[in-house]
Design a protein around this motif. Structure first.
Motif, short mmCIF file in Angstrom:
data_model
loop_
_atom_site.label_atom_id
_atom_site.label_comp_id
_atom_site.label_asym_id
_atom_site.label_seq_id
_atom_site.Cartn_x
_atom_site.Cartn_y
_atom_site.Cartn_z
N VAL A 185 1.38 -8.72 10.25
CA VAL A 185 0.36 -9.77 10.33
C VAL A 185 -0.74 -9.50 9.31
O VAL A 185 -1.17 -10.39 8.59
CB VAL A 185 -0.21 -9.88 11.76
CG1 VAL A 185 -1.36 -10.88 11.82
CG2 VAL A 185 0.90 -10.28 12.74
N SER A 186 -1.20 -8.27 9.24
CA SER A 186 -2.24 -7.92 8.26
C SER A 186 -1.72 -8.07 6.84
O SER A 186 -2.43 -8.55 5.96
CB SER A 186 -2.72 -6.49 8.48
OG SER A 186 -3.38 -6.38 9.72
N ALA A 187 -0.48 -7.67 6.61
CA ALA A 187 0.11 -7.79 5.28
C ALA A 187 0.18 -9.26 4.85
O ALA A 187 -0.07 -9.59 3.69
CB ALA A 187 1.49 -7.15 5.24
N ALA A 188 0.48 -10.16 5.79
CA ALA A 188 0.55 -11.58 5.47
C ALA A 188 -0.82 -12.14 5.09
O ALA A 188 -0.92 -13.14 4.39
CB ALA A 188 1.10 -12.36 6.66
N ARG A 189 -1.89 -11.46 5.50
CA ARG A 189 -3.25 -11.89 5.16
C ARG A 189 -3.76 -11.22 3.89
O ARG A 189 -4.91 -11.39 3.51
CB ARG A 189 -4.21 -11.56 6.30
CG ARG A 189 -4.01 -12.46 7.49
CD ARG A 189 -5.05 -12.15 8.52
NE ARG A 189 -4.45 -11.22 9.48
CZ ARG A 189 -5.02 -10.81 10.58
NH1 ARG A 189 -6.23 -11.18 10.87
NH2 ARG A 189 -4.41 -10.00 11.39
N GLY A 190 -2.93 -10.39 3.27
CA GLY A 190 -3.33 -9.80 2.00
C GLY A 190 -3.50 -8.29 2.01
O GLY A 190 -3.73 -7.70 0.96
N ASP A 191 -3.43 -7.66 3.18
CA ASP A 191 -3.51 -6.20 3.21
C ASP A 191 -2.18 -5.65 2.76
O ASP A 191 -1.15 -5.98 3.31
CB ASP A 191 -3.82 -5.70 4.62
CG ASP A 191 -5.26 -5.90 5.01
OD1 ASP A 191 -6.13 -5.47 4.24
OD2 ASP A 191 -5.53 -6.49 6.07
N SER A 192 -2.22 -4.81 1.73
CA SER A 192 -0.94 -4.34 1.20
C SER A 192 -0.79 -2.83 1.25
O SER A 192 0.32 -2.32 1.28
CB SER A 192 -0.77 -4.80 -0.25
OG SER A 192 -1.76 -4.20 -1.06
N GLY A 193 -1.89 -2.10 1.22
CA GLY A 193 -1.79 -0.64 1.19
C GLY A 193 -1.10 -0.15 -0.07
O GLY A 193 -0.54 0.93 -0.10
N ASP A 194 -1.17 -0.97 -1.13
CA ASP A 194 -0.40 -0.69 -2.35
C ASP A 194 -1.08 0.26 -3.33
O ASP A 194 -0.60 0.47 -4.42
CB ASP A 194 -0.09 -2.00 -3.07
CG ASP A 194 -1.34 -2.72 -3.57
OD1 ASP A 194 -2.46 -2.19 -3.40
OD2 ASP A 194 -1.19 -3.82 -4.13
N GLY A 195 -2.21 0.83 -2.96
CA GLY A 195 -2.87 1.76 -3.85
C GLY A 195 -4.09 1.18 -4.55
O GLY A 195 -4.91 1.92 -5.06
N ASP A 196 -4.24 -0.15 -4.58
CA ASP A 196 -5.45 -0.75 -5.15
C ASP A 196 -6.50 -0.77 -4.05
O ASP A 196 -6.52 -1.65 -3.20
CB ASP A 196 -5.16 -2.16 -5.66
CG ASP A 196 -6.40 -2.81 -6.27
OD1 ASP A 196 -7.43 -2.14 -6.41
OD2 ASP A 196 -6.32 -4.02 -6.59
N LEU A 197 -7.38 0.22 -4.07
CA LEU A 197 -8.32 0.42 -2.97
C LEU A 197 -9.73 -0.08 -3.24
O LEU A 197 -10.60 0.08 -2.37
CB LEU A 197 -8.37 1.91 -2.62
CG LEU A 197 -7.04 2.55 -2.25
CD1 LEU A 197 -7.22 4.04 -2.02
CD2 LEU A 197 -6.45 1.89 -1.02
N ALA A 198 -9.97 -0.69 -4.38
CA ALA A 198 -11.34 -1.05 -4.77
C ALA A 198 -12.03 -1.93 -3.71
O ALA A 198 -13.17 -1.65 -3.33
CB ALA A 198 -11.34 -1.75 -6.12
N ASP A 199 -11.37 -2.96 -3.23
CA ASP A 199 -11.98 -3.85 -2.23
C ASP A 199 -12.25 -3.10 -0.93
O ASP A 199 -13.27 -3.29 -0.28
CB ASP A 199 -11.10 -5.06 -1.95
CG ASP A 199 -11.03 -6.00 -3.15
OD1 ASP A 199 -11.95 -5.98 -3.99
OD2 ASP A 199 -10.05 -6.77 -3.23
#
Length: 166
Positions: free
Chosen positions: A38-52
């Motif tokens: 659910v969080s991933a569908a809202r844009g949370d990816s945990g992909d390493g881009d942590l700036a936000d």
């Protein structure tokens, strides 16, 4: 024990600590969010881009009306859960303060062990300790298991929520 520990379960092999999140927890938190569909569908990816996430963490951490906490295995172990607890003043209910619980996540490997119930119990107790008249949370409509979980903890589905993306 770290100075920022807020709560500790019974000592032992499966001991858990609850403490304020630190800046170096941000990657683990992003990974927890990204692992949730659910969080991933809202844009949370945990992909390493942590700036936000880092900008948001700094704002939350600087505001005394917000607590971002993590549950860890033992003192200093890996992050296995998180939630944000915010304290909101209001005029309704005779000026009652509210504890607002957000972003509750428990690592999939730890679900069913009581981590979530323990974190929520702490948040309810902390809200009471700070003089709040109620504690509230929202949960996405598709999270049926979470709804049953919150109801078991004494929460009531009392309102219909609305959101608007900006």
């Amino acid at each position: 024990m770290r100075q920022d520990v807020l709560a500790r379960c019974e000592p032992g092999e499966n001991s858990l600590c609850l403490r304020r999140a630190a800046a170096d927890d941000v990657p683990a938190l992003a990974a927890l969010f990204g692992a949730d569909p659910v969080s991933a569908a809202r844009g949370d990816s945990g992909d390493g881009d942590l700036a936000d996430y880092e900008v948001a963490f700094t704002a939350i951490d600087a505001d005394p009306r917000h607590l971002l906490v993590v549950a860890t295995e033992g003192d200093g172990g890996p992050v296995v859960g998180t939630l944000q607890l915010s304290f909101l003043p209001g005029l309704a209910r005779r000026g009652a303060w509210r504890g607002q619980i957000e972003a509750v996540h428990v690592a999939a490997s730890q679900r069913g062990r009581g981590v979530g119930a323990w974190m929520i119990g702490w948040a309810v107790d902390e809200s009471r300790r700070r003089g709040c008249g109620l504690v509230q949370l929202t949960s996405a409509v598709e999270r049926h298991d979470a709804h049953r979980f919150y109801e078991r903890l004494g929460f009531t589905a009392s309102h219909v929520g609305f959101k608007r993306a900006l």
